[in-house]
Design a protein around this motif. Sequence first.
Motif, mmCIF file in Angstrom:
data_model
loop_
_atom_site.group_PDB
_atom_site.id
_atom_site.type_symbol
_atom_site.label_atom_id
_atom_site.label_comp_id
_atom_site.label_asym_id
_atom_site.label_seq_id
_atom_site.Cartn_x
_atom_site.Cartn_y
_atom_site.Cartn_z
ATOM 1 N N UNK A 47 0.855 -1.186 0.000
ATOM 2 C CA UNK A 47 0.000 0.000 0.000
ATOM 3 C C UNK A 47 0.895 1.242 0.000
ATOM 4 N N UNK A 48 0.268 2.401 -0.069
ATOM 5 C CA UNK A 48 1.001 3.657 0.051
ATOM 6 C C UNK A 48 0.527 4.380 1.298
ATOM 7 N N UNK A 49 1.463 4.710 2.182
ATOM 8 C CA UNK A 49 1.120 5.489 3.373
ATOM 9 C C UNK A 49 1.760 6.862 3.266
ATOM 10 N N UNK A 50 1.871 7.568 4.381
ATOM 11 C CA UNK A 50 2.401 8.924 4.366
ATOM 12 C C UNK A 50 3.859 9.027 3.980
ATOM 13 N N UNK A 51 4.554 7.891 3.972
ATOM 14 C CA UNK A 51 5.972 7.890 3.627
ATOM 15 C C UNK A 51 6.269 7.222 2.295
ATOM 16 N N UNK A 52 5.228 6.748 1.611
ATOM 17 C CA UNK A 52 5.445 6.078 0.328
ATOM 18 C C UNK A 52 4.957 4.641 0.368
ATOM 19 N N UNK A 53 5.454 3.823 -0.530
ATOM 20 C CA UNK A 53 5.024 2.425 -0.606
ATOM 21 C C UNK A 53 5.584 1.619 0.559
ATOM 22 N N UNK A 54 4.745 0.722 1.080
ATOM 23 C CA UNK A 54 5.178 -0.163 2.165
ATOM 24 C C UNK A 54 4.474 -1.505 1.988
ATOM 25 N N UNK A 55 5.223 -2.580 2.172
ATOM 26 C CA UNK A 55 4.673 -3.930 2.079
ATOM 27 C C UNK A 55 4.432 -4.457 3.484
ATOM 28 N N UNK A 56 3.219 -4.923 3.718
ATOM 29 C CA UNK A 56 2.817 -5.377 5.054
ATOM 30 C C UNK A 56 2.120 -6.732 4.938
ATOM 31 N N UNK A 57 1.944 -7.444 6.054
ATOM 32 C CA UNK A 57 1.236 -8.730 6.003
ATOM 33 C C UNK A 57 -0.213 -8.545 5.547
ATOM 34 N N UNK A 58 -0.696 -9.497 4.764
ATOM 35 C CA UNK A 58 -2.093 -9.492 4.330
ATOM 36 C C UNK A 58 -2.949 -10.138 5.412
ATOM 37 N N UNK A 59 -4.045 -9.482 5.769
ATOM 38 C CA UNK A 59 -4.967 -9.943 6.810
ATOM 39 C C UNK A 59 -4.226 -10.301 8.104
ATOM 40 N N UNK A 136 9.547 1.670 16.176
ATOM 41 C CA UNK A 136 8.413 0.767 15.973
ATOM 42 C C UNK A 136 8.661 -0.167 14.791
ATOM 43 N N UNK A 137 9.343 0.333 13.759
ATOM 44 C CA UNK A 137 9.637 -0.495 12.589
ATOM 45 C C UNK A 137 10.543 -1.678 12.925
ATOM 46 N N UNK A 138 11.310 -1.557 13.999
ATOM 47 C CA UNK A 138 12.166 -2.663 14.435
ATOM 48 C C UNK A 138 11.335 -3.795 15.054
ATOM 49 N N UNK A 139 10.112 -3.446 15.499
ATOM 50 C CA UNK A 139 9.232 -4.438 16.131
ATOM 51 C C UNK A 139 8.367 -5.139 15.096
ATOM 52 N N UNK A 140 7.783 -4.360 14.187
ATOM 53 C CA UNK A 140 6.881 -4.905 13.161
ATOM 54 C C UNK A 140 6.702 -3.882 12.052
ATOM 55 N N UNK A 141 6.248 -4.291 10.868
ATOM 56 C CA UNK A 141 5.948 -3.311 9.807
ATOM 57 C C UNK A 141 5.001 -2.248 10.347
ATOM 58 N N UNK A 142 5.337 -0.980 10.103
ATOM 59 C CA UNK A 142 4.585 0.131 10.706
ATOM 60 C C UNK A 142 4.077 1.078 9.629
ATOM 61 N N UNK A 143 2.762 1.254 9.605
ATOM 62 C CA UNK A 143 2.116 2.151 8.649
ATOM 63 C C UNK A 143 1.911 3.509 9.296
ATOM 64 N N UNK A 144 2.259 4.563 8.556
ATOM 65 C CA UNK A 144 2.024 5.928 9.027
ATOM 66 C C UNK A 144 0.932 6.557 8.173
ATOM 67 N N UNK A 145 -0.232 6.770 8.785
ATOM 68 C CA UNK A 145 -1.344 7.412 8.081
ATOM 69 C C UNK A 145 -1.416 8.883 8.457
ATOM 70 N N UNK A 146 -1.589 9.735 7.449
ATOM 71 C CA UNK A 146 -1.821 11.153 7.679
ATOM 72 C C UNK A 146 -2.881 11.627 6.696
ATOM 73 N N UNK A 147 -3.508 12.752 7.013
ATOM 74 C CA UNK A 147 -4.493 13.345 6.105
ATOM 75 C C UNK A 147 -3.885 14.604 5.513
ATOM 76 N N UNK A 148 -3.881 14.670 4.202
ATOM 77 C CA UNK A 148 -3.356 15.833 3.496
ATOM 78 C C UNK A 148 -4.384 16.956 3.602
ATOM 79 N N UNK A 149 -4.067 17.985 4.347
ATOM 80 C CA UNK A 149 -5.018 19.072 4.588
ATOM 81 C C UNK A 149 -5.279 19.919 3.347
ATOM 82 N N UNK A 150 -4.519 19.696 2.280
ATOM 83 C CA UNK A 150 -4.780 20.407 1.027
ATOM 84 C C UNK A 150 -5.649 19.581 0.071
ATOM 85 N N UNK A 151 -5.904 18.327 0.445
ATOM 86 C CA UNK A 151 -6.702 17.429 -0.395
ATOM 87 C C UNK A 151 -7.428 16.435 0.531
ATOM 88 N N UNK A 152 -8.231 16.981 1.409
ATOM 89 C CA UNK A 152 -8.754 16.223 2.542
ATOM 90 C C UNK A 152 -9.535 14.964 2.163
#
Length: 320
Positions: A47-59, A136-152
Amino acid sequence: MKKIILSSLIVLTLGLAACGNSGTKNTDATSGTETSTSEVTKKEVTITDGNGEITVPYQPKKVVIFDNSALDTINVLGLKDVVIGAPTSNLPSFLTDFETVESAGGIKEPDLEKINAMQPDLIIISGRQRDFLPDLEKIAPTIFFEVDSTDTWNSIQHNALAIGQIFGKEAEVEVALGDLELQIAETKEKAEASGEKALVVLMNEGELSAYGKGSRFSIVHDTFGFKQSDENIEASTHGQNVSYEYILKQNPDIIFVVDRTKAVGGDQSETSLADNDLVKDTNAGKNGKVIVLNSEVWYLAGSGLESLKIMLEDVNQAFK
């Protein structure tokens, strides 16, 4: 000769049966349910989070979540049981279903040792925990979600769909977003038709900040369609410091109030904006349109599937 023909027919029949079962469906011997081979073999999703593409476990089965909006969306999708840790001392009241989940630390300071002991498959954070991302990334894959206030709105949809993609719930997310889009369109039509100008104010123990487009609560203007009373408000996460005199000078038709003190606790002796004499002299004050928003939702969440419904209900008070 007949035996040879019969044997050939049996071989041909078995061959066709084998071909018929070589597609993408497998049958569970105990339940009889068919499962897509692609779903059985899928281990990861990108997926793509606030830092770019990241691969995480499915389900993933064990998830620690610090982003209240993600927690909200996961709850709406019926995935409460995957959450093994959250900042339980800072949960908005509409997320009380997670009060029994193990505490993973404070909303601004994750308990790294405790999270490590939980052995999560996935961690989801927001801006409040961003400084802890490397740890946190050392513990498990970590997703960073943010909301773009210019494109809410597009940003909110993107995050919700990413959660749907991770948990195989894309269709459910799309339906929920479609319903929200209809409600947003109705609200925007009313806001634009009214011609009324709005001002969003955050109160914090008597201090005031104003927010416009491109800032933290820009959803009021760029998504819900309310015209700004001041087009020159500084775009900032923390807002533009203002006074009661400023509010009177702008004379908004609607004032939306986010009371941070009520959301996080503190001195509530100066939390009634509507009672201020200068505010009473504004159009909003005279017409009963100083609207106190659900501060827990607006300040602590604000982009989940349920919180958006609450926010829409809040701003629609302006039309009553």
